[in-house]
Design an enzyme around this catalytic site. Structure first.
Site, PDB file in Angstrom:
ATOM      1  CG  ASP A 372      -1.970   1.041   1.194  1.00  0.00           C
ATOM      2  OD1 ASP A 372      -2.275   1.530   0.096  1.00  0.00           O
ATOM      3  OD2 ASP A 372      -2.501   1.391   2.260  1.00  0.00           O
ATOM      4  CE  LYS A 605      -6.976  26.559   3.544  1.00  0.00           C
ATOM      5  NZ  LYS A 605      -7.333  27.329   4.730  1.00  0.00           N
ATOM      6  NE  ARG A 763      -9.636   6.770  -7.151  1.00  0.00           N
ATOM      7  CZ  ARG A 763      -9.962   7.349  -5.996  1.00  0.00           C
ATOM      8  NH1 ARG A 763      -8.998   7.676  -5.140  1.00  0.00           N
ATOM      9  NH2 ARG A 763     -11.198   7.567  -5.680  1.00  0.00           N
TER      10      ARG A 763
END
Length: 1099
Positions: A372, A605, A763
């Site tokens: 991961d 922002k 993904r």
């Protein structure tokens, strides 16, 4: 319905054909028969709870002492030893039976204690989840127009419940967000998806029914945490039907076999015998045990058959048992367990907790590391990496705003990303220089205050360019995050991860929000010095009085200011418009100063496009310029350039407002406050790689191991991180990076047809990771799967070795893993693999030592059948002597060999060297050494019995009688046995030193690096003398007699052994060199991503 919390029969088909995220919220409410205001009726909720069961995960089975004990007792080698013990009792060989029983006890004790400790580390799945939930329900007998808001245990939540979630809540079940009831909702789903940032949620329909969990932004999932905002949602899945439950269920399921009939029955038998369905090491040892048992039975039959099956004396039965037991490495299980236990202890001291001992040996042969990204290769914390302002920091153009040029800054971070100090460097906006700075960053970072601040490119906080200072101050003030340290060491951030990254950046630049907003009380004497310059709309390079402060002078560098900022207005971040803004007034410390002289600062922002829509200028102050179409294109291009490097890009803007408008600003609409702003700059934020990750990846490549990144993050971010740590080269094939959807769309046939599997999968859904592991297995590769999230758990369990993170890892992942890292450090994996390779090599060494000794004993005892008289053979060494050599004499040196220090070249060899212990060369070593040592032993026996004495005429059958001592006529036999025994044990001790390295000369080994081996072989060699000379022990137990001139034969055989071994090793080294020359032009294959690729396939 069962107790797993599955859906009701009425709703389950709806979700199967049309997932909730693809349906309008009103249709879902109608299908479930619930009103968003009233909620479920209490009666219906009780009925659903009874039908579907409680909303909880199936708890894992608790570790069973009996089960662990039985697994040790039913071990193949233990069964073989128990059988040998039973036969020994049957032949009334009490000594042999007692020794074997003690070994069985030791084997079972060591294995049981280690497995029980590991079993207790299994964390419960029940600990992942929310203890309570807030729902809306109504009493059908009440006439109230709205339902009651109730706080219930999570287990009582049912499908159709309207749940209320707010910041800090843990989502109790999978639910669809309802329109008109959502406000700035963001959820941290890292444990499920691997996404490093909180996910903004909406109530709109997501049309794609097959999109990954992380892209279903109108859903909230059980176990995720709300980091911002609030919402109402209707529950669609509970218990084991949630995404979290599906993962937990996948962990419980075993891979199903497609075999049927006889083939299936054969598989079941193989599993029962331990030669299938277990670890590779256990399979190899079990097969070895059964093979040796079969050969031992054959040897026993041969011994008994030598009598013609008539008038079999008791001594021959003992001889048969001795021959059979001599082939069995009685101390093998104990040595293996102790070796693995010591290796586990060593890894534990290096932050790797081993839950399954033989996983250490499996590590040595892995070919791939499927890892991961978030929290594993990266630190799991967001930091600001790059900043860009539309103004050069120096030179003639330093006071002019130009979006076509501008100045790029790189912010360096150390091992603790939230550490509020670090070097900021100015760099050219050349991409290649940016990449060079990226790579240097990971090697040069440190936290000890010894940063190099002498370079010309280093930014000093006392000499900040005006445009860059505006950006820093905007990042600090327009920010709700806070930083704090734990005991002055580790730093923690509270708030949104993006804002924490901006706040850390501001602290590094000396403009931390606490410093800028802290009210100070000083005594001001009259001064003739230059007063504090006004902050007005007419200048942009306002200079606050400050003392020079280097970044290395204190933990948190600070500029000196004569006042503080106070917030007037805050408009929090809104996910629909993707921006936030605040307004600040400056209050000077000098009581004589007029507050109205200082203008109001408005900062904003958010997403670049949304901020640019609210901007009219570039830069603050008099020298600001109009924001034209060309400037917008320049800014968008710079944004794309930063985004292509895997950075999340934010835009910062602001404006000055005269002080007299302060009160009107408080009541002004948001659109007014955020209009006519000036673009200040861009910042790029990302989750940085761990400083050790790049070195660990390079070590993996050097060892022939392919590191692969399987992450829930976006492809651009994943590819950028992969390049920075070396998983991808600067040039790589387009097929090296895939999304989870692209990979899942391929059939198994199409995946197997790929020249190379992708090394980066973005993904990535949990099923994608499992498919990758299975694809690697189909290619005959062994893989490590590292991860910390719930989404990693199925792949952790399917992988050859699953490795979970201990600090940030989920309980589910830890329960599924074989190894848990206490420091969450990717480099610890490489250290564990190195230790695994060491264990593998050591297993081969002590197996050669043990089994070659067994072969030598078998050679002596079986050929000894020829030394007979009147049809009865006299054994060359007694059964007790054979058992002594097989257990007491062989065990300690074997254990010492199992604890050999790791070879220096362990990580320079390809995984092919660590796939099989029982190679042709291993068989050659084992059989060759065994036959040679057995021949030497027999030679000494023959010389004494036949060369000096009268041979067969001096053999008496009564010489085999145990525990009666030296009988008349047995003097020569006892002398010959004593010589043979001393020869075999002395040579075996020298053989232990030889096996320290199976190719290197004995005279070039560093014997002192393994003192246990020296002590064990030395002491056991000396133990020969008391056995030979102590009365009763020599003649009654070992059936030998004291030696005189016979020692010349013993030491002469030692010299012969050393000379023969040195010649054999010389031949082996010569063969290895010749073989190395033949393959010298062949490079070790690690991954095509590191090799040059044709231009038409390059990214």
């Amino acid at each position: 319905m069962d107790e797993k919390g599955s859906l009701s029969h009425t709703s389950q088909p709806v979700w199967r054909h049309k997932p909730p995220h693809t349906q309008p919220a009103q249709d879902l409410l109608a299908t479930l028969g619930v009103d968003v205001v009233l909620g479920l009726s209490e009666d219906k909720a009780a009925k659903l709870l009874e039908e579907n069961g409680p909303n909880r995960l199936k708890p894992p089975a608790k570790p069973s002492r009996l089960k662990i004990f039985m697994s040790q007792v039913t071990n193949a080698m233990t069964i073989v030893l128990l059988s040998a013990m039973a036969v020994s009792f049957g032949t009334m060989d009490w000594i042999a039976a007692g020794v074997i029983g003690a070994l069985v006890f030791l084997n079972v004790s060591v294995g049981y204690s280690q497995e029980w400790k590991a079993a207790k580390t299994l964390a419960a799945l029940e600990s992942v989840g929310s203890p309570v939930a807030t729902v809306i329900r109504h009493n059908p007998r009440s006439r109230k127009a709205e339902g009651n808001i109730l706080t219930l245990p999570t287990e009582q939540v049912v499908v159709g419940d309207i749940v209320l979630v707010k910041i800090g809540d843990v989502v109790p079940a999978d639910a669809r967000i309802l329109p008109n009831y959502i406000s700035n909702l963001e959820c941290d789903e890292a444990l499920l998806t691997g996404e490093s940032l909180p996910v903004g949620k909406v109530s709109d329909i997501v049309d794609d029914p097959t999109c990954p969990v992380g892209d279903r932004i109108n859903m909230i999932y059980s176990g995720s945490q709300v980091t911002k905002g609030r919402a109402r949602a209707v529950v669609t899945m509970t218990g084991m039907e949630t995404e979290l439950g599906k993962i937990a269920d996948a962990l419980e399921r075993k891979e199903k076999s497609g075999a049927t009939g006889f083939k299936r029955s054969r598989e079941k038998v193989a599993v029962a015998l331990g030669v299938a369905g277990t670890t590779p090491l256990q399979i190899r040892l079990n097969m070895l045990a059964y093979f040796l048992l079969g050969v031992a039975i054959v040897l026993a039959i041969i011994v008994v058959s030598s009598t013609g099956y008539s008038n079999i004396p008791e001594s021959i039965a003992t001889y048969a048992v001795a021959a059979a037991v001599s082939l069995l490495p009685a101390s093998l299980v104990a040595v293996v367990n102790l070796t693995l236990a010591v290796a586990c202890g060593d890894l534990a001291s290096r932050n790797a907790l081993v839950r399954r001992m033989d996983a250490v040996e499996t590590l040595g042969g892995v070919t791939d590391i499927c890892s991961d990204k978030t929290g594993t290769i990266t630190v799991g914390r967001m930091v600001l990496r790059k900043a860009w302002v539309p103004s050069k920091a120096s030179g003639e153009d330093s006071d002019r705003f130009d979006t076509g040029n501008g100045q790029l800054y790189i912010v360096e971070s150390g091992r603790d990303p939230y550490y509020p100090r670090g070097i900021i460097r100015m760099v050219d906006s050349d991409i290649e220089q940016d990449k060079r700075m990226d790579y240097e960053h990971y090697e040069d970072d440190n936290d000890d205050g010894a940063e190099d601040v002498s370079g010309e490119d280093v930014v000093h906080i006392d000499r900040l360019d005006g445009a860059f200072r505006d950006l820093i101050q905007s990042a600090a003030l327009n920010n709700m995050a806070t930083l704090k340290s734990k005991e002055g060491k580790n730093w923690e951030g509270n708030g949104d991860p993006t804002e924490i990254a901006l706040q850390v950046f501001a602290h590094k630049a000396g403009h931390g929000k606490p410093h800028l907003t802290r009210k100070r009380h000083r005594h001001y004497a009259p001064t003739t010095g230059t007063p504090l310059a006004r902050v007005t709309t007419h200048i942009s390079t306002h200079e606050l009085q400050r003392a020079p402060t280097n970044q290395s002078e204190q933990v948190t560098p600070r500029v000196q200011i004569d006042g503080y900022y106070e917030m007037l207005v805050e408009h929090p971040f809104d996910s629909t418009i993707k921006r936030m803004s605040t307004a600040w007034k400056f209050i000077p410390e000098d009581p004589s100063a007029d507050v109205s002289d200082y203008d109001i600062l408005v900062y904003m922002k958010g997403a670049v496009e949304r901020i640019l829509d609210r901007c009219k200028y570039v830069g603050l102050g008099d020298n600001r310029v109009e924001l034209g179409e060309a400037s917008i294109r320049d800014i968008i291009n710079k944004m794309d350039e930063l985004a292509s490097q895997g950075l999340r890009v934010l835009c910062l803007a602001g404006k000055y407002v005269p002080h007299f408008e302060a009160e009107s600003l408080k009541s002004a609409k948001r659109e007014v406050l955020e209009s006519d702003c000036s673009f200040i700059g861009l910042v790029g934020i990302y989750d940085p790689p761990r400083p050790e990750s790049r070195g660990a990846v390079m070590d993996s490549h050097r060892a022939g191991i392919v590191p692969r990144m399987l992450t829930g993050d976006h492809a651009a971010t994943a590819a950028s991180i992969a390049r920075s740590v070396g998983i991808l080269g600067n040039s790589y094939a387009s097929s090296a990076v895939m999304t989870g959807q692209e990979f899942d769309a391929l059939t198994e046939v199409e995946i197997d047809a790929l020249p190379e599997l992708p090394v980066v999968v973005a993904r990535c859904a949990p099923e994608t990771k499992v498919r990758m592991v299975e694809a690697l297995h189909r290619r005959g590769r062994k893989t490590v799967m590292t991860g910390d999230g719930v989404n990693d758990s199925p792949a952790l369990k399917r992988a050859d070795v699953g490795v979970a993170m201990g600090l940030n890892g989920s309980d589910v992942a830890k329960g599924a893993a074989d190894i848990v890292l206490a420091d969450d450090n990717f480099s610890t994996i490489v250290r564990a693999i190195r230790k695994g390779r060491s264990v593998f090599q050591n297993l081969g060494k002590f197996l050669v030592y043990l089994l070659s000794g067994n072969v030598a004993e078998v050679v002596v005892l079986m050929i000894g059948l020829a030394f007979r008289r009147d049809g009865v053979a006299v054994y060359p060494i007694s059964p007790v002597a054979a058992l002594w050599i097989n257990t007491i004499a062989a065990g300690p040196p074997a254990l010492a060999l199992g604890l050999e220090p790791t070879a220096k070249d362990a990580m320079d060899l390809s995984p092919d060297h660590f796939q099989a212990i029982f190679t042709p060369m291993w068989y050659l070593d084992t059989i060759g050494y065994g036959v040679f040592m057995g021949a030497q032993t027999l030679a000494t026996f023959v010389i004494v019995q036949y060369g000096i004495a009268d041979g067969t005429s001096d053999i008496e059958t009564k010489c085999n009688d145990a525990l009666v001592g030296l009988q008349p006529g047995c003097e020569i036999v006892f002398k010959a046995r004593g010589t043979a025994f001393a020869t075999l044990q002395m040579i075996l001790m020298m053989h232990g030193l030889t096996c320290k390295n199976l190719t290197r000369s004995l005279f070039k080994m560093n014997l002192l690096e393994n003192r246990l081996l020296l002590w064990s072989t030395g002491c056991l060699a000396l133990s020969v003398f008391p056995i030979i000379y102590i009365p009763a022990i020599n003649d009654r137990v070992f059936q030998v007699d004291g030696l005189t001139w016979h020692w010349a034969l013993v030491f002469g055989q030692l010299v012969v052994y050393v000379v023969a071994v040195e010649m054999y090793k010389l031949i082996r080294r010569s063969f290895a060199r010749n073989n190395a020359r033949r393959v010298s032009d062949t490079e070790m294959h690690v991954a095509y991503t590191m090799e040059p690729i044709d231009d038409h396939t390059m990214v």
